[in-house]
Design an enzyme around this catalytic site. Structure first.
Site, PDB file in Angstrom:
ATOM      1  N   LYS A   1       0.839  -1.189   0.000  1.00  0.00           N
ATOM      2  CA  LYS A   1       0.000   0.000   0.000  1.00  0.00           C
ATOM      3  C   LYS A   1       0.878   1.244   0.000  1.00  0.00           C
ATOM      4  CE  LYS A   1       0.759   1.868   3.323  1.00  0.00           C
ATOM      5  NZ  LYS A   1       2.004   2.375   4.010  1.00  0.00           N
TER       6      LYS A   1
ATOM      7  N   TYR B   1      -4.708   4.018   6.059  1.00  0.00           N
ATOM      8  CA  TYR B   1      -5.278   3.104   7.057  1.00  0.00           C
ATOM      9  C   TYR B   1      -6.590   3.665   7.602  1.00  0.00           C
ATOM     10  CZ  TYR B   1      -0.943   0.412   7.204  1.00  0.00           C
ATOM     11  OH  TYR B   1       0.123  -0.385   6.875  1.00  0.00           O
TER      12      TYR B   1
HETATM   13  P1  NAD Z   1      12.373   1.417   2.095  1.00  0.00           P
HETATM   14  O1  NAD Z   1      12.862   2.750   1.640  1.00  0.00           O
HETATM   15  O2  NAD Z   1      12.885   0.892   3.392  1.00  0.00           O
HETATM   16  O3  NAD Z   1      12.687   0.304   0.987  1.00  0.00           O
HETATM   17  C1  NAD Z   1      12.501   0.556  -0.393  1.00  0.00           C
HETATM   18  C2  NAD Z   1      13.278  -0.458  -1.200  1.00  0.00           C
HETATM   19  O4  NAD Z   1      13.181  -0.097  -2.576  1.00  0.00           O
HETATM   20  C3  NAD Z   1      14.783  -0.503  -0.872  1.00  0.00           C
HETATM   21  O5  NAD Z   1      15.227  -1.825  -0.915  1.00  0.00           O
HETATM   22  C4  NAD Z   1      15.429   0.277  -1.999  1.00  0.00           C
HETATM   23  O6  NAD Z   1      16.761  -0.148  -2.270  1.00  0.00           O
HETATM   24  C5  NAD Z   1      14.503  -0.076  -3.154  1.00  0.00           C
HETATM   25  N1  NAD Z   1      14.542   0.900  -4.244  1.00  0.00           N
HETATM   26  C6  NAD Z   1      14.672   0.581  -5.544  1.00  0.00           C
HETATM   27  N2  NAD Z   1      14.695   1.689  -6.291  1.00  0.00           N
HETATM   28  C7  NAD Z   1      14.611   2.733  -5.456  1.00  0.00           C
HETATM   29  C8  NAD Z   1      14.611   4.139  -5.644  1.00  0.00           C
HETATM   30  N3  NAD Z   1      14.690   4.685  -6.857  1.00  0.00           N
HETATM   31  N4  NAD Z   1      14.513   4.913  -4.533  1.00  0.00           N
HETATM   32  C9  NAD Z   1      14.399   4.382  -3.309  1.00  0.00           C
HETATM   33  N5  NAD Z   1      14.382   3.054  -3.060  1.00  0.00           N
HETATM   34  C10 NAD Z   1      14.503   2.237  -4.126  1.00  0.00           C
HETATM   35  O7  NAD Z   1      10.782   1.486   2.096  1.00  0.00           O
HETATM   36  P2  NAD Z   1       9.786   0.550   2.877  1.00  0.00           P
HETATM   37  O8  NAD Z   1       9.451   1.171   4.173  1.00  0.00           O
HETATM   38  O9  NAD Z   1      10.272  -0.830   2.868  1.00  0.00           O
HETATM   39  O10 NAD Z   1       8.483   0.699   1.955  1.00  0.00           O
HETATM   40  C11 NAD Z   1       8.324  -0.038   0.757  1.00  0.00           C
HETATM   41  C12 NAD Z   1       6.838  -0.178   0.455  1.00  0.00           C
HETATM   42  O11 NAD Z   1       6.213  -0.881   1.530  1.00  0.00           O
HETATM   43  C13 NAD Z   1       6.086   1.157   0.333  1.00  0.00           C
HETATM   44  O12 NAD Z   1       5.102   1.061  -0.648  1.00  0.00           O
HETATM   45  C14 NAD Z   1       5.445   1.328   1.704  1.00  0.00           C
HETATM   46  O13 NAD Z   1       4.271   2.118   1.677  1.00  0.00           O
HETATM   47  C15 NAD Z   1       5.155  -0.109   2.062  1.00  0.00           C
HETATM   48  N6  NAD Z   1       5.086  -0.337   3.520  1.00  0.00           N
HETATM   49  C16 NAD Z   1       4.018  -0.980   4.031  1.00  0.00           C
HETATM   50  C17 NAD Z   1       3.917  -1.191   5.387  1.00  0.00           C
HETATM   51  C18 NAD Z   1       2.740  -1.938   5.949  1.00  0.00           C
HETATM   52  O14 NAD Z   1       2.601  -1.987   7.167  1.00  0.00           O
HETATM   53  N7  NAD Z   1       1.919  -2.544   5.116  1.00  0.00           N
HETATM   54  C19 NAD Z   1       4.924  -0.727   6.238  1.00  0.00           C
HETATM   55  C20 NAD Z   1       6.031  -0.093   5.684  1.00  0.00           C
HETATM   56  C21 NAD Z   1       6.094   0.107   4.320  1.00  0.00           C
END
Ligand code: NAD
Length: 372
Positions: A140, A225
């Site tokens: 999401k 949410y």
């Molecule tokens: P994050 O920044 O920790 O991770 C992002 C990942 O994407 C990294 O591995 C990064 O290397 C990669 N990536 C590839 N190309 C990129 C670019 N151009 N710029 C930045 N990163 C790049 O983010 P996250 O917190 O893991 O979030 C990822 C997804 O998960 C989002 O859509 C977020 O909304 C979702 N999320 C959901 C929940 C939940 O509870 N459902 C919680 C956290 C995050």
């Protein structure tokens, strides 16, 4: 890019996730897709993007789940490929980068591709996964525009694969209980909902603060949410929206996305909803006022422990690892019916995208907008 520590601290994970008891999986399931590992075997999941959520939540869940496992990874960072292959004993043939990802089509171990990338990258990888003939889970918010969400739903439908959105709350016991209570009108007719979700964002350079990557600010990230909750509590779709942006007190941080936003939704059954989301307030609450009582969850949406009470007394329910029960729930559905649960499928994600975008439009215009 790593997640801000403040968010990590805020969304604390509770220890010792649980395994839900699943209905026994039928070895002769007539709905299951050919090639599915029925009969007690596990579905293979490929994680795309090994950032904070994939590493700290989904991979942890995939070690606990009884009906799915980590089968493959997709990463643009070679050092992560090494680290993960050692930790999870992954063979080289199950490790992909963003360029050779499409060859995952030939990997019989992978049943589900789970996209955990920044929001603006969801569409590309959902479309590529669908083309590869894999079911898709997408985090999401599912996209950064309504049109992208429509394209994602259409592509998965055309490819004959299932699309799910990582809506973990639908599998969480407190949330399931308040949905049940509201459906069965145990506290009467819902008249008013106050729901807030915000946290203090860290690193000002992160993708969450860039509109082209995130699609918006706290509304897209955590306000979603609250929008979901308003819909699952009422069981209805909103008919109108008004919204207001909050003040920008740190213009150097919030130059691209909102610092906070409030919104009001009206539902056909007479309920009104006040929502609030912020990157500068640590707040997390769902309060429901109804004709015969009330209920409240707070914390309501983070990894837990979720806590709740109602006019009938405290809610006493098991504390679970959200991602574990979600993955088990969706894999159980895929194995037994061949479809994603309706409450977390692509169409459900699309409905939320339309409301999120209408909130932005209402805040920008200052007008009350109808929702259809
Ligand atoms: P994050 O920044 O920790 O991770 C992002 C990942 O994407 C990294 O591995 C990064 O290397 C990669 N990536 C590839 N190309 C990129 C670019 N151009 N710029 C930045 N990163 C790049 O983010 P996250 O917190 O893991 O979030 C990822 C997804 O998960 C989002 O859509 C977020 O909304 C979702 N999320 C959901 C929940 C939940 O509870 N459902 C919680 C956290 C995050």
């Amino acid at each position: 890019m790593s997640q801000p520590s403040s968010r990590r601290q805020f969304l604390q994970q509770v220890g010792g996730g649980i395994a839900v008891s699943l209905a026994a999986l039928s070895a002769n399931n007539k709905h299951a897709k050919p090639g599915y590992n029925t009969g007690g075997k596990k579905l293979g999941v490929a994680l795309v993007g090994l950032g904070s959520y994939a590493k700290n939540q989904l991979a942890v869940a995939l070690e606990k789940t009884s009906n799915c496992y980590l089968a493959a990874i997709v990463t643009g960072t070679p050092s992560k490929a090494d680290e993960w292959s050692k930790k999870y004993n992954l063979d080289k043939k199950n490790i992909y980068n963003y360029q050779n990802f499409d060859s995952i089509a030939d990997n019989k171990n992978v049943d589900i591709v789970y996209v955990v990338l920044p929001n603006s990258m969801h569409k590309e990888f959902v479309l590529r996964a669908a083309k590869a003939g894999k079911h898709v889970m997408c985090e999401k918010p599912m996209a950064t525009s309504v049109q992208d969400a429509i394209d994602m739903v259409s592509a998965c439908r055309a490819a004959g694969v299932q699309l799910g959105i990582g809506y973990r709350m639908h599998f969480e016991p407190f949330t399931k209980e308040i949905i049940r209570m509201c459906r069965q009108k145990e506290i009467g007719d819902v008249k008013f909902i106050q729901t807030n979700f915000g946290f203090t964002i860290g690193d000002p350079t992160q993708w969450r603060l860039k509109k082209d990557m995130a699609g918006g600010g706290p509304l897209m990230d955590v306000g979603i949410y609250c929008v979901q909750a308003a819909r699952y509590v009422t069981g209805e779709e909103p008919v109108s929206v008004t919204a207001q942006y909050g003040p920008v007190t740190e213009p150097s941080v919030f130059k691209d996305v909102e610092q906070s936003v409030s919104w009001q939704l009206e539902f056909p059954g007479g309920a009104t909803v006040n929502g609030f989301s912020s990157y500068r307030s640590n707040i997390e609450q769902l309060y429901v006022s109804a004709t015969k009582g009330w209920l409240q969850l707070s914390p309501a949406y983070s990894y837990g422990p979720i806590k709740g009470s109602s006019s009938k007394g405290p809610l006493q329910l098991p504390v679970v690892h959200h991602q574990t029960v979600m993955l088990e729930g969706i894999c159980d559905a895929l194995l037994t019916s061949g479809t994603m649960p309706a409450h977390c499928n692509g169409e459900e994600g699309l409905r939320d995208m339309k409301i999120l975008m209408a909130i932005y439009e209402a805040a920008a215009s200052g007008k009350k907008l109808p929702l259809v």
